[in-house]
Design a protein around this motif. Structure first.
Motif, short mmCIF file in Angstrom:
data_model
loop_
_atom_site.label_atom_id
_atom_site.label_comp_id
_atom_site.label_asym_id
_atom_site.label_seq_id
_atom_site.Cartn_x
_atom_site.Cartn_y
_atom_site.Cartn_z
N ALA A 36 0.93 -1.20 0.08
CA ALA A 36 0.16 0.08 -0.14
C ALA A 36 0.78 1.39 0.53
N SER A 37 1.68 1.55 0.75
CA SER A 37 2.80 2.31 0.57
C SER A 37 3.55 3.27 -0.66
N ALA A 38 3.79 1.17 -1.07
CA ALA A 38 4.90 1.63 -2.34
C ALA A 38 3.52 2.39 -3.35
N LEU A 39 2.55 1.89 -3.33
CA LEU A 39 2.05 2.20 -4.35
C LEU A 39 1.12 3.64 -4.22
N LEU A 40 0.73 3.74 -3.02
CA LEU A 40 0.28 5.26 -3.05
C LEU A 40 1.69 5.79 -3.19
N PRO A 52 -7.99 10.42 -6.03
CA PRO A 52 -7.99 9.13 -4.48
C PRO A 52 -8.64 8.53 -4.71
N PHE A 53 -10.24 8.51 -5.61
CA PHE A 53 -10.74 7.53 -5.81
C PHE A 53 -9.96 5.64 -6.85
N TYR A 54 -9.75 6.69 -8.04
CA TYR A 54 -9.62 5.39 -8.72
C TYR A 54 -8.00 5.27 -8.05
N ASP A 55 -7.39 6.22 -7.34
CA ASP A 55 -6.31 5.28 -6.09
C ASP A 55 -6.12 4.22 -5.40
N ALA A 56 -7.43 4.55 -4.34
CA ALA A 56 -7.58 3.58 -4.39
C ALA A 56 -7.99 2.13 -4.24
N SER A 57 -8.52 2.63 -5.77
CA SER A 57 -9.76 1.57 -6.37
C SER A 57 -8.04 1.01 -6.69
N LEU A 106 -6.55 -1.77 3.52
CA LEU A 106 -7.52 -1.33 3.78
C LEU A 106 -7.50 0.88 4.35
N PRO A 107 -6.59 1.12 5.08
CA PRO A 107 -6.64 1.88 5.77
C PRO A 107 -5.96 2.32 5.25
N THR A 108 -5.11 2.40 4.25
CA THR A 108 -4.73 3.38 2.87
C THR A 108 -5.69 3.55 2.08
N VAL A 109 -6.09 2.60 1.69
CA VAL A 109 -7.57 3.01 0.97
C VAL A 109 -8.60 3.71 1.14
N LEU A 110 -9.28 3.47 2.84
CA LEU A 110 -10.45 4.69 3.05
C LEU A 110 -9.67 5.70 3.51
N LEU A 111 -8.13 6.48 3.37
CA LEU A 111 -7.39 7.02 3.86
C LEU A 111 -7.68 8.34 2.44
N ASP A 119 -12.02 16.20 -0.44
CA ASP A 119 -11.03 17.32 -1.94
C ASP A 119 -9.54 17.44 -0.81
N TRP A 120 -8.90 16.72 0.10
CA TRP A 120 -7.44 17.30 0.45
C TRP A 120 -6.63 16.77 -0.90
N ASP A 121 -5.29 17.86 -0.92
CA ASP A 121 -4.35 17.15 -1.61
C ASP A 121 -3.16 16.00 -1.51
#
Length: 177
Positions: A36-40, A52-57, A106-111, A119-121
């Protein structure tokens, strides 16, 4: 050994794999958190639209795909003869054992979902996410080490070693970008 010399289970079918232990949870938790960290870090590109929604998916899809690949490879490495029903039970059991990896993202997905709603930067979300995941890596290491019998000092050092992986991802993100 020949086939007749090998001890056979009474039913002729190998027993299902043993339930996951704490150390196995740690593997999945650490692997999923690092993933999750590497993908983020990788999905946050300066100068591009922040999605962010695309990234979460993608974080979730990648974790599920990695869990499936890992479970399948374990199944194939320990493949036993048997009918299709038996193979499916073993494969589904192997895949089920990968749930800690999926839960760990899931914590990264929820973030990321919260970032999309509020609408966070992207810089803030990436920094908070990498910090959160580093703290989670510390927690995975310390908790599981304590649970399997390490003394508190050793457990905290193991947690710190795990957190170092998160710090490495943070450093790599800063250097690469």
């Amino acid at each position: 050994m020949t086939q007749q010399q090998r001890p056979q289970p009474v039913s002729g079918i190998a027993p299902p794999p043993a339930p996951r232990r704490s150390a196995d949870w740690m593997f999945g938790g650490v692997y999923g958190t690092v993933l999750a960290s590497a993908l983020l870090a990788a999905l946050d590109q300066t100068g591009q639209d922040y999605t962010p929604f695309y990234d979460a998916s993608w974080v979730l899809v990648t974790a599920v795909a990695a869990g499936l690949a890992h479970g399948y490879s374990h199944h194939m490495a320990t493949h036993h003869e048997g009918g299709a029903g038996h193979r499916w039970r073993l494969l589904s059991h192997a895949l089920w054992n990968e749930w800690p990896m999926v839960v760990a993202v899931l914590p990264t997905v929820l973030l990321l979902v919260a970032a999309g709603i509020a609408d966070w930067d992207s810089y803030t979300v990436t920094a908070v996410g990498l910090g959160l995941n580093t703290a989670l890596l510390f927690g995975w290491g310390a908790f599981v080490a304590a649970r399997v019998g390490h003394r508190i000092r050793s457990a905290l050092l193991i947690g710190l070693a795990d957190a170092t992986i998160g710090l490495t991802v943070i450093a790599a993100n800063a250097l690469i970008k």
